[in-house]
Every structure is written in C-alpha cells, then in structure tokens.
Write an enzyme that holds these catalytic residues in place. Structure first.
Site, PDB file in Angstrom:
ATOM      1  N   ASN A  98       0.830  -1.207   0.000  1.00  0.00           N
ATOM      2  CA  ASN A  98       0.000   0.000   0.000  1.00  0.00           C
ATOM      3  C   ASN A  98       0.861   1.251   0.000  1.00  0.00           C
ATOM      4  OD1 ASN A  98      -2.105  -1.711   0.079  1.00  0.00           O
ATOM      5  ND2 ASN A  98      -2.600  -1.396   2.234  1.00  0.00           N
ATOM      6  N   VAL A  99       0.344   2.268  -0.656  1.00  0.00           N
ATOM      7  CA  VAL A  99       1.078   3.530  -0.778  1.00  0.00           C
ATOM      8  C   VAL A  99       0.365   4.644  -0.013  1.00  0.00           C
ATOM      9  CG1 VAL A  99       2.053   2.874  -3.021  1.00  0.00           C
ATOM     10  CG2 VAL A  99      -0.142   4.101  -2.962  1.00  0.00           C
ATOM     11  N   ASP A 100      -0.700   4.277   0.723  1.00  0.00           N
ATOM     12  CA  ASP A 100      -1.578   5.294   1.312  1.00  0.00           C
ATOM     13  C   ASP A 100      -1.088   5.870   2.639  1.00  0.00           C
ATOM     14  OD1 ASP A 100      -2.232   3.232   3.204  1.00  0.00           O
ATOM     15  OD2 ASP A 100      -3.855   2.537   1.909  1.00  0.00           O
ATOM     16  N   HIS A 115       6.107  -0.540  -2.340  1.00  0.00           N
ATOM     17  CA  HIS A 115       5.614   0.165  -3.534  1.00  0.00           C
ATOM     18  C   HIS A 115       5.639   1.679  -3.366  1.00  0.00           C
ATOM     19  CE1 HIS A 115       3.360  -3.599  -5.241  1.00  0.00           C
ATOM     20  NE2 HIS A 115       4.669  -3.674  -5.348  1.00  0.00           N
ATOM     21  N   CYS A 143       9.512  20.859 -10.672  1.00  0.00           N
ATOM     22  CA  CYS A 143      10.450  21.006  -9.561  1.00  0.00           C
ATOM     23  C   CYS A 143      10.813  22.469  -9.355  1.00  0.00           C
ATOM     24  CB  CYS A 143      11.698  20.189  -9.883  1.00  0.00           C
ATOM     25  SG  CYS A 143      13.047  20.391  -8.714  1.00  0.00           S
ATOM     26  N   THR A 184      -4.430  -8.914  -0.036  1.00  0.00           N
ATOM     27  CA  THR A 184      -3.751  -8.758  -1.321  1.00  0.00           C
ATOM     28  C   THR A 184      -4.195  -9.851  -2.281  1.00  0.00           C
ATOM     29  OG1 THR A 184      -1.631  -8.728  -2.493  1.00  0.00           O
ATOM     30  CG2 THR A 184      -1.675  -9.919  -0.406  1.00  0.00           C
TER      31      THR A 184
HETATM   32  P1  NAD Z   1      -5.618  -5.549  -5.288  1.00  0.00           P
HETATM   33  O1  NAD Z   1      -6.507  -4.407  -5.520  1.00  0.00           O
HETATM   34  O2  NAD Z   1      -5.083  -6.320  -6.418  1.00  0.00           O
HETATM   35  O3  NAD Z   1      -6.345  -6.646  -4.350  1.00  0.00           O
HETATM   36  C1  NAD Z   1      -7.027  -6.329  -3.199  1.00  0.00           C
HETATM   37  C2  NAD Z   1      -7.351  -7.615  -2.435  1.00  0.00           C
HETATM   38  O4  NAD Z   1      -7.987  -7.249  -1.226  1.00  0.00           O
HETATM   39  C3  NAD Z   1      -8.272  -8.601  -3.145  1.00  0.00           C
HETATM   40  O5  NAD Z   1      -7.721  -9.902  -3.057  1.00  0.00           O
HETATM   41  C4  NAD Z   1      -9.582  -8.513  -2.341  1.00  0.00           C
HETATM   42  O6  NAD Z   1     -10.257  -9.769  -2.297  1.00  0.00           O
HETATM   43  C5  NAD Z   1      -9.075  -8.115  -0.987  1.00  0.00           C
HETATM   44  N1  NAD Z   1     -10.025  -7.384  -0.133  1.00  0.00           N
HETATM   45  C6  NAD Z   1     -11.032  -6.550  -0.503  1.00  0.00           C
HETATM   46  N2  NAD Z   1     -11.633  -6.042   0.589  1.00  0.00           N
HETATM   47  C7  NAD Z   1     -10.985  -6.554   1.667  1.00  0.00           C
HETATM   48  C8  NAD Z   1     -11.132  -6.413   3.075  1.00  0.00           C
HETATM   49  N3  NAD Z   1     -12.087  -5.613   3.618  1.00  0.00           N
HETATM   50  N4  NAD Z   1     -10.285  -7.098   3.896  1.00  0.00           N
HETATM   51  C9  NAD Z   1      -9.315  -7.907   3.381  1.00  0.00           C
HETATM   52  N5  NAD Z   1      -9.142  -8.081   2.051  1.00  0.00           N
HETATM   53  C10 NAD Z   1      -9.969  -7.413   1.213  1.00  0.00           C
HETATM   54  O7  NAD Z   1      -4.445  -4.974  -4.400  1.00  0.00           O
HETATM   55  P2  NAD Z   1      -2.947  -5.415  -4.172  1.00  0.00           P
HETATM   56  O8  NAD Z   1      -2.864  -6.908  -4.059  1.00  0.00           O
HETATM   57  O9  NAD Z   1      -2.464  -4.584  -3.079  1.00  0.00           O
HETATM   58  O10 NAD Z   1      -2.102  -5.033  -5.476  1.00  0.00           O
HETATM   59  C11 NAD Z   1      -2.368  -4.040  -6.365  1.00  0.00           C
HETATM   60  C12 NAD Z   1      -1.416  -2.866  -6.439  1.00  0.00           C
HETATM   61  O11 NAD Z   1      -2.203  -1.740  -6.235  1.00  0.00           O
HETATM   62  C13 NAD Z   1      -0.331  -2.766  -5.450  1.00  0.00           C
HETATM   63  O12 NAD Z   1       0.829  -2.535  -6.164  1.00  0.00           O
HETATM   64  C14 NAD Z   1      -0.614  -1.499  -4.614  1.00  0.00           C
HETATM   65  O13 NAD Z   1       0.544  -0.708  -4.515  1.00  0.00           O
HETATM   66  C15 NAD Z   1      -1.622  -0.743  -5.413  1.00  0.00           C
HETATM   67  N6  NAD Z   1      -2.733  -0.138  -4.659  1.00  0.00           N
HETATM   68  C16 NAD Z   1      -2.535   0.410  -3.425  1.00  0.00           C
HETATM   69  C17 NAD Z   1      -3.616   0.962  -2.734  1.00  0.00           C
HETATM   70  C18 NAD Z   1      -3.401   1.549  -1.365  1.00  0.00           C
HETATM   71  O14 NAD Z   1      -2.330   2.065  -1.084  1.00  0.00           O
HETATM   72  N7  NAD Z   1      -4.390   1.475  -0.479  1.00  0.00           N
HETATM   73  C19 NAD Z   1      -4.893   0.954  -3.289  1.00  0.00           C
HETATM   74  C20 NAD Z   1      -5.057   0.401  -4.562  1.00  0.00           C
HETATM   75  C21 NAD Z   1      -3.960  -0.151  -5.228  1.00  0.00           C
HETATM   76 ZN    ZN Z   2      14.571  18.975  -9.813  1.00  0.00          ZN
END
Ligand code: NAD
Ligand code: ZN
Length: 236
Positions: A98-100, A115, A143, A184
């Site tokens: 997660n990047v949040d 990430h 920048c 994930t």
């Molecule tokens: P993904 O979106 O591919 O998968 C999310 C997973 O979470 C799914 O398997 C789903 O079934 C599960 N899920 C949904 N609701 C849930 C809950 N309440 N509790 C537990 N699990 C739940 O995300 P990913 O696997 O992290 O990979 C995708 C890429 O997207 C990553 O590289 C990430 O950096 C990026 N991303 C990050 C964010 C963030 O920072 N919050 C948000 C969206 C995408």
């Molecule tokens: Zn610069």
C-alpha cells in the site's frame, strides 16, 4: 482460528504482507474493485513509466484523484491490530504494497513500503524528493529547483522495488516463523512469490481475504472475511 491465533501468539518472528484490501474498510478503493476505476481506465495502463512518458498530465490527474480520495481516510481496526502486535514481537516486519500511509498513521514503525508512498513526490530531473500532501494547482507539477517534471514517489509496473525495503522484506522471509498475508490479490510480483518463499522453509502461512487468491493453496490457515474484523481477532 484457535490454532492460528496460537501460532501468532507463540512465535518470536512475525512477518505480515498487506495489500489494498487492508485499506478497503478505511474507504481507499482497491485497484481491482469497481471503485478503483477512474474514467473507466484500467489502473494497470496508468501506473506505468510508459503512460507517464506519453501523458504525464493524465497520469497526474489520476494520482490527484487518488490522493484526494485517500486524504480523508483514517486507519481501521486492522491497521491498529498490526501496530499493536508489532510492539509485542522481538522480530517483526510489516511489508506493505500500500502507498496510502495508513499503516504509519496507525503507529506501525517496522514497516517496508515496497511500492513507495503516494504522498512523496520526486523530481525526474535532479532526483530531489519531498512529502507533499496538498493538491497541485497545475498539472503536471514541476520542480522548484531545476524545473524538471515531478512524479509520484510510487513504484509503477515494470519498475524495480526500492532496494532497502525489498531487501528487508526478503531477509525477513528467510527467518520468520509465521507469515500473515492480508488483503492482497497476490498477483503482483514479486510480493506474489513471498508466501511461497516463506512456506518452503517451513514458516506457517495464514491468509486473510474475503476471496480465494493464488496463494490460498499453500496456506496453513485461511480466514475468509474483512481484515478490519478478522485481524483484531487473529492478533488479539
Ligand atoms: P488488489 O486491488 O489487487 O487486491 C485487493 C485484495 O484485497 C483482493 O484480493 C480482495 O479480495 C481483498 N479485499 C477486498 N476487501 C478486503 C477487506 N475488507 N479485507 C481484506 N481483504 C480485502 O491490491 P494489491 O494486491 O495490493 O495489489 C495491487 C497494487 O495496487 C499494489 O501494487 C498497490 O501498490 C496498489 N494499490 C494500493 C492501494 C493503497 O495504497 N491502499 C490501493 C489500490 C492499489
Ligand atoms: Zn529537480
């Protein structure tokens, strides 16, 4: 649940891998859910160096939209349970895709953000980085020092992971007794292979996810449901 709770309680070395699902209950959309779509564009086609080279303004518009959605979000009980268990374990690492920034906001410190961080901006010219939580008035932002194009401090598809965070993650996988994989889809490499690495050397692998994923088959225990509800029980 009882056996898995005991593995977690009794282990000395605990690793946790989290993905977008862990932040879903905080209101942050996952990539693969319907809420994650912006202008019906596939995130996979926007989060790439090629998309940024071709149209940095469009990629930034998408990031600005995501940053706005995330800005008002706060950690949920799943994040808090992870921050609490960290304080009890001599050896612990939370590896997040997660990047949040919500794990840090919840108090997690032994954290590898493989990430990157959506609140960091980096200059593609001089390499300077800074944290910027506010919106940019004009997109794409430039920048202040060299005039170069700024980019989000995240890892795009096809880019290498930040070495420090990914090396810390790999080292932890070679020694943890228990690995929890939560929220994930386990389809994005290399994190998708982490569970297999830990499992091969005998770690217990526990999954928390409402849906089946490609790692489900190798797990010693799987819990189907929301991480905000299940992590506090598993770790409590
Ligand atoms: P993904 O979106 O591919 O998968 C999310 C997973 O979470 C799914 O398997 C789903 O079934 C599960 N899920 C949904 N609701 C849930 C809950 N309440 N509790 C537990 N699990 C739940 O995300 P990913 O696997 O992290 O990979 C995708 C890429 O997207 C990553 O590289 C990430 O950096 C990026 N991303 C990050 C964010 C963030 O920072 N919050 C948000 C969206 C995408
Ligand atoms: Zn610069």
């Amino acid at each position: 649940m009882n056996a898995a709770r005991r593995w977690v309680r009794e282990c000395r070395s605990l690793c946790v891998l989290t993905g977008a699902g862990v932040s879903a209950e905080s209101g942050v959309p996952t990539f693969r859910g319907p809420e994650g779509l912006w202008k019906r564009r596939d995130p996979m086609s926007l989060a790439t160096p090629e998309a940024f080279a071709e149209d940095p303004k469009e990629v930034w518009e998408w990031y600005q939209w995501r940053r706005r959605k995330i800005r008002g979000c706060v950690p949920n009980p799943g994040h808090s349970a992870l921050a609490a268990v960290e304080r009890e374990k001599p050896d612990f690492l939370l590896v997040t895709q997660n990047v949040d920034g919500l794990h840090r906001a919840a108090g997690s410190r032994r954290l590898a953000e493989i990430h990157g961080d959506i609140w960091v901006v980096r200059c593609t010219g001089c390499g300077r980085e800074r944290t910027e939580r506010d919106d940019f008035e004009t997109l794409p932002p430039r920048c202040g020092s060299c005039g170069g194009l700024l980019r989000p401090g995240v890892v795009w598809f096809g880019e290498p992971l930040p070495p420090e965070a990914s090396e810390a993650a790999v080292r932890m996988l070679t020694r943890c007794e228990v690995l929890i994989v939560a929220g994930t889809s386990a389809v994005v490499a290399p994190a998708s292979g982490y569970a297999a690495v830990a499992k091969r050397r005998g770690a217990r692998v526990i999954e928390v996810n409402p849906d089946e994923t490609p790692v489900t088959g190798i797990c010693d225990a799987t819990f189907r449901g929301k991480s905000g509800e299940l992590l506090p029980v598993l770790l409590g």
